[in-house]
Scaffold this active site. Structure first.
Site, mmCIF file in Angstrom:
data_model
loop_
_atom_site.group_PDB
_atom_site.id
_atom_site.type_symbol
_atom_site.label_atom_id
_atom_site.label_comp_id
_atom_site.label_asym_id
_atom_site.label_seq_id
_atom_site.Cartn_x
_atom_site.Cartn_y
_atom_site.Cartn_z
ATOM 1 N N GLY A 148 0.783 -1.238 0.000
ATOM 2 C CA GLY A 148 0.000 0.000 0.000
ATOM 3 C C GLY A 148 0.810 1.281 0.000
ATOM 4 O O GLY A 148 0.315 2.332 0.416
ATOM 5 N N SER A 149 2.038 1.219 -0.521
ATOM 6 C CA SER A 149 2.840 2.454 -0.483
ATOM 7 C C SER A 149 2.294 3.518 -1.429
ATOM 8 O O SER A 149 2.400 4.719 -1.153
ATOM 9 C CB SER A 149 4.318 2.157 -0.778
ATOM 10 O OG SER A 149 4.503 1.803 -2.125
ATOM 11 N N ASN A 150 1.692 3.116 -2.535
ATOM 12 C CA ASN A 150 1.086 4.117 -3.425
ATOM 13 C C ASN A 150 -0.136 4.753 -2.766
ATOM 14 O O ASN A 150 -0.333 5.967 -2.857
ATOM 15 C CB ASN A 150 0.717 3.492 -4.770
ATOM 16 C CG ASN A 150 1.900 3.437 -5.711
ATOM 17 O OD1 ASN A 150 2.341 4.476 -6.215
ATOM 18 N ND2 ASN A 150 2.454 2.252 -5.920
ATOM 19 N N ARG A 166 -5.859 -8.235 -8.407
ATOM 20 C CA ARG A 166 -6.904 -9.067 -9.003
ATOM 21 C C ARG A 166 -7.263 -8.478 -10.360
ATOM 22 O O ARG A 166 -7.388 -7.255 -10.489
ATOM 23 C CB ARG A 166 -8.179 -9.086 -8.145
ATOM 24 C CG ARG A 166 -7.985 -9.467 -6.705
ATOM 25 C CD ARG A 166 -7.525 -10.888 -6.522
ATOM 26 N NE ARG A 166 -8.430 -11.873 -7.094
ATOM 27 C CZ ARG A 166 -8.132 -13.166 -7.194
ATOM 28 N NH1 ARG A 166 -6.957 -13.609 -6.788
ATOM 29 N NH2 ARG A 166 -9.000 -14.011 -7.709
ATOM 30 N N LEU A 176 -9.806 -7.450 -12.950
ATOM 31 C CA LEU A 176 -11.213 -7.074 -12.805
ATOM 32 C C LEU A 176 -12.013 -7.494 -14.026
ATOM 33 O O LEU A 176 -11.508 -7.463 -15.154
ATOM 34 C CB LEU A 176 -11.311 -5.559 -12.592
ATOM 35 C CG LEU A 176 -10.643 -5.089 -11.288
ATOM 36 C CD1 LEU A 176 -10.393 -3.592 -11.307
ATOM 37 C CD2 LEU A 176 -11.490 -5.480 -10.079
ATOM 38 N N HIS A 187 0.952 1.230 -13.054
ATOM 39 C CA HIS A 187 1.628 0.018 -13.517
ATOM 40 C C HIS A 187 3.130 0.287 -13.553
ATOM 41 O O HIS A 187 3.567 1.326 -14.061
ATOM 42 C CB HIS A 187 1.120 -0.356 -14.916
ATOM 43 C CG HIS A 187 1.782 -1.585 -15.452
ATOM 44 N ND1 HIS A 187 1.411 -2.861 -15.063
ATOM 45 C CD2 HIS A 187 2.826 -1.739 -16.298
ATOM 46 C CE1 HIS A 187 2.190 -3.739 -15.666
ATOM 47 N NE2 HIS A 187 3.051 -3.085 -16.425
ATOM 48 N N GLU A 210 -9.012 -4.171 -21.609
ATOM 49 C CA GLU A 210 -7.759 -4.863 -21.943
ATOM 50 C C GLU A 210 -6.700 -4.530 -20.888
ATOM 51 O O GLU A 210 -6.394 -3.348 -20.661
ATOM 52 C CB GLU A 210 -7.280 -4.438 -23.334
ATOM 53 C CG GLU A 210 -6.356 -5.451 -23.951
ATOM 54 C CD GLU A 210 -5.776 -4.960 -25.282
ATOM 55 O OE1 GLU A 210 -4.747 -5.501 -25.703
ATOM 56 O OE2 GLU A 210 -6.353 -4.019 -25.861
ATOM 57 N N ASP A 235 -3.767 -3.472 -18.668
ATOM 58 C CA ASP A 235 -2.608 -2.577 -18.798
ATOM 59 C C ASP A 235 -2.549 -1.842 -20.139
ATOM 60 O O ASP A 235 -1.461 -1.591 -20.680
ATOM 61 C CB ASP A 235 -1.298 -3.358 -18.570
ATOM 62 C CG ASP A 235 -1.229 -3.968 -17.181
ATOM 63 O OD1 ASP A 235 -1.824 -3.390 -16.245
ATOM 64 O OD2 ASP A 235 -0.587 -5.025 -17.025
ATOM 65 N N GLU A 281 6.699 6.333 -8.753
ATOM 66 C CA GLU A 281 5.259 6.052 -8.687
ATOM 67 C C GLU A 281 4.603 6.973 -7.671
ATOM 68 O O GLU A 281 3.509 7.495 -7.881
ATOM 69 C CB GLU A 281 5.009 4.590 -8.290
ATOM 70 C CG GLU A 281 5.471 3.583 -9.329
ATOM 71 C CD GLU A 281 5.151 2.144 -8.934
ATOM 72 O OE1 GLU A 281 4.100 1.903 -8.321
ATOM 73 O OE2 GLU A 281 5.963 1.256 -9.250
HETATM 74 C C1 GRF Z 1 3.511 -1.035 -7.429
HETATM 75 O O1 GRF Z 1 4.756 -1.219 -8.040
HETATM 76 C C2 GRF Z 1 2.431 -0.817 -8.449
HETATM 77 O O2 GRF Z 1 2.874 -0.136 -9.581
HETATM 78 C C3 GRF Z 1 2.074 -2.219 -8.826
HETATM 79 O O3 GRF Z 1 2.150 -2.955 -7.627
HETATM 80 C C4 GRF Z 1 3.032 -2.295 -6.727
HETATM 81 C C5 GRF Z 1 2.241 -1.995 -5.500
HETATM 82 O O4 GRF Z 1 3.003 -1.408 -4.485
HETATM 83 N N1 GRF Z 1 0.791 -2.255 -9.488
HETATM 84 P P1 GRF Z 1 2.273 -0.740 -3.250
HETATM 85 O O5 GRF Z 1 1.308 -1.757 -2.682
HETATM 86 O O6 GRF Z 1 1.578 0.491 -3.730
HETATM 87 O O7 GRF Z 1 3.374 -0.441 -2.293
#
Ligand code: GRF
Length: 209
Positions: free
Chosen positions: A12-14, A85, A87, A103, A137, A139, A168
């Site tokens: 969950g870092s994003n 997952r 979707l 991504h 489709e 990504d 990111e």
């Molecule tokens: C990230 O690299 C994101 O681009 C990919 O999965 C990873 C998730 O990292 N889809 P986090 O859970 O956000 O730390």
């Protein structure tokens, strides 16, 4: 409708970067109770919910339950952030135009999993991450913003992943801010940002850890 629902599966870092940017996160929904990011969200007073995919007999049934959890918050935007997952088409259609994903590659290169290993194996010298609208489709949806990082001679997948991840955390909050400000237009499969001169591309510094 207001705010963002962020879907996560793990670290969950994003999601964290989105919360820390001060963006209005209405809820964090995970498909696993042990998703580490849930703890951070709870600590910040962000509502959380778990919809465990293993409790459902089919992908369609899981996606329906997931959509119910999302719709309870009436979000303007649904942001996939490490949501692991695939979707179904009905889920994607339900949130068409307000479903974003991040991504870890410069799409359309390296869709799918293990992007950093794939980039190293291909010998590319530039790699990165992409925020895009989600379409049926995998990504492949319209690209909102990309971050480019160098691939260095002594990289392994972990070092490269860390360099990409740092970017990111820069581009996802920016893309969401643009979306919520109503500045994104999708036309003919490409995205433009109205009313400003910000680039839809971030270059990471050439010398990085
Ligand atoms: C990230 O690299 C994101 O681009 C990919 O999965 C990873 C998730 O990292 N889809 P986090 O859970 O956000 O730390």
């Amino acid at each position: 409708m207001s705010g963002i629902v962020v879907l996560i599966s793990g670290r969950g870092s994003n999601m964290r970067s989105i919360v820390e940017a001060g963006l209005p996160v209405a809820a964090v929904v995970a498909n696993r109770a042990d998703a580490a990011g849930l703890e951070f969200a709870r600590g910040r007073g962000v509502p959380t919910e778990v919809v465990d995919h293993r409790a459902f007999a089919s992908r369609a049934a899981f996606d329906e339950a997931l959509a119910e959890a999302v719709d309870r918050r009436s979000p303007r935007l649904v942001a996939l952030a490490g949501f692991m997952r695939v979707l179904t088409a009905p889920f994607v259609a339900r949130y068409a135009g307000r479903l974003l994903n991040i991504h870890p590659s410069l799409l359309p290169a390296f869709p799918g999993l293990h992007t950093h290993a794939a980039a190293l194996a291909a010998g590319v010298k530039i790699h990165g991450a992409t925020v895009h609208f989600v379409t049926p489709e995998l990504d492949r949806g319209p690209i909102v913003i990309q971050a480019a990082v160098p691939v260095l001679p002594d990289d392994d997948a972990d070092r490269l992943a860390a360099r990409v991840l740092a970017q990111e955390h820069v581009i996802y909050p920016r893309a969401i801010e643009w979306f919520l400000a109503g500045r994104l237009t999708v036309s003919g499969g490409t995205v433009t940002v109205a009313g400003g001169r910000e680039a839809q591309l971030v270059f990471a510094p050439a010398v990085v850890a």
